[in-house]
Design a protein around this motif. Structure first.
Motif, short mmCIF file in Angstrom:
data_model
loop_
_atom_site.label_atom_id
_atom_site.label_comp_id
_atom_site.label_asym_id
_atom_site.label_seq_id
_atom_site.Cartn_x
_atom_site.Cartn_y
_atom_site.Cartn_z
N ASN A 1 0.86 -1.18 0.00
CA ASN A 1 0.00 0.00 0.00
C ASN A 1 0.90 1.24 0.00
O ASN A 1 1.90 1.29 0.73
CB ASN A 1 -0.90 0.03 1.23
N LYS B 1 -3.60 1.07 -3.36
CA LYS B 1 -3.59 -0.25 -2.71
C LYS B 1 -2.56 -1.20 -3.32
O LYS B 1 -2.23 -1.12 -4.51
CB LYS B 1 -4.98 -0.88 -2.82
N LYS B 2 -2.05 -2.09 -2.49
CA LYS B 2 -1.14 -3.16 -2.90
C LYS B 2 -1.73 -3.93 -4.09
O LYS B 2 -2.95 -4.15 -4.18
CB LYS B 2 -0.91 -4.11 -1.72
#
Length: 361
Positions: free
Chosen positions: A307, A328-329
């Protein structure tokens, strides 16, 4: 013997045709004043004969012959607008010059008015050569009277070379460059100097040949140990990956005759400096007060392994309604250019700011 009524039909037709056509016939409106006057006199004489109820047939026939003879000697040629077109085309350059944008309001207005009249005549298919020549003269005069002074940064600028050879260290060769993007100043190690930002459109006196520091090209400010990123001056060529509208600094799409200006996909465009945030969109400057969204240019797709917060060019986290922006990841993000160091962290530029390099796979 009765010769019958005088016939004026042919003279009337010639008179009506000529008076209707003069405004659109360059043979007339571009004719020499002498020949135009003789034609006008013949036209007036024809009108007098047409209005004379007692005119003889000979007077009518003579008026028609005189009108035809005067018409045949009209020597006007098609209006030449090449010089006017060139001056109007050059106005786009003039308006980015400090002589224009630093000019007093009255001089700038005089130039704008002369340019508007010139543009109007270009679009007038019946414009006379005299009117076009006057417009060229007026626009040239207005241009020469623009009195804006250059905003120089750098040392004393003397373009002339010394007249005699010198054994001293040769002075650095300098040139004038217009900054197309607000610019920080850096030292000879590429570290930002704690000085105010140099504003856009200022004329800088810099060394002719750029230098490379830490993989980035810079121009050295004349007479000082200060450097400006070359991308803020020369720009960077980039490929458009999507059809793109052109915006102004208010975030509004620019228009030509009511139609939004569009740059087509695959076109190569020169951008200046880093993108800036306009109405929530990161945009590249492509000309004075003209921008294209950064996301519409080519870049490199990378996947985030963590993230990641989004930062501005000063290393501060950007926010949306007070909440820090977070990517976000596993999200795939398009990055642009080589990573840069901001506050000790290497970061990639993305289409809405910067993300730390370590957060990518």
């Amino acid at each position: 013997m009765d010769k019958g009524p005088t016939k004026k039909t042919d003279l009337q037709t010639a008179y009506n045709t000529d008076t209707a056509g003069n405004a659109t016939d360059p043979k007339y409106y571009n004719a020499s004043e002498e020949r135009k006057q003789k034609y006008d006199d013949a036209l007036k004489a024809a009108k007098d004969v047409l209005g004379n109820e007692n005119a003889t047939q000979k007077q009518v026939d003579d008026a028609k012959k005189a009108l035809e003879a005067a018409k045949s000697k009209l020597d006007g040629k098609t209006t030449d607008k090449d010089a006017l077109q060139k001056d109007v085309d050059d106005s786009s350059i003039t308006k980015t010059n400090d002589k224009y944008y630093n000019a007093s309001q009255d001089k700038k207005q005089a130039y704008d008015e002369a340019l508007a009249q010139a543009t109007k005549l270009l679009n007038d298919k019946n414009a006379s050569q005299k009117a076009v020549d006057e417009a060229v003269a007026n626009l040239t005069k207005a241009k020469t009277e623009l009195n804006g002074e250059p905003n120089f940064i750098g040392g004393d600028y003397t373009p002339s070379e010394p007249s005699t050879p010198s054994t001293e260290t040769p002075a650095e060769k300098t040139t004038e460059k217009i900054l197309m993007h607000a610019s920080y100043l850096y030292d000879n190690k590429g570290i930002k100097i704690d000085k105010p930002t140099v504003k856009s459109y200022v004329t800088a006196v810099v060394a002719e040949t750029p230098v490379t520091i830490n993989g980035i090209k810079y121009y050295k400010v004349a007479g000082k140990d200060e450097y400006i990123k070359a991308g803020n001056i020369d720009g960077t060529l980039r490929v458009i990956t999507h059809n793109s509208y052109i915006y102004n600094n208010k975030g509004k799409a620019t228009r030509n005759k009511g139609i939004k200006r569009l740059v087509k996909k695959t076109r190569i465009v020169r951008t200046y400096g880093a993108p800036i945030n306009i109405k929530g969109h990161m945009m590249y400057r492509i000309a004075k007060n003209r921008y294209i969204k950064a996301r519409n240019f080519e870049g490199t797709l990378r996947r985030l392994s963590h993230n990641s917060f989004v930062y501005d060019e000063n290393g501060k986290a950007t926010r949306n309604k007070g909440i820090r922006r977070l990517l976000k990841k596993s999200r795939i993000v398009r990055t642009f250019d080589a990573p840069v160091k901001i506050n000790g962290h290497m970061m990639y530029r993305v289409d809405n700011g910067y993300v730390k390099v370590k957060n990518f796979k």
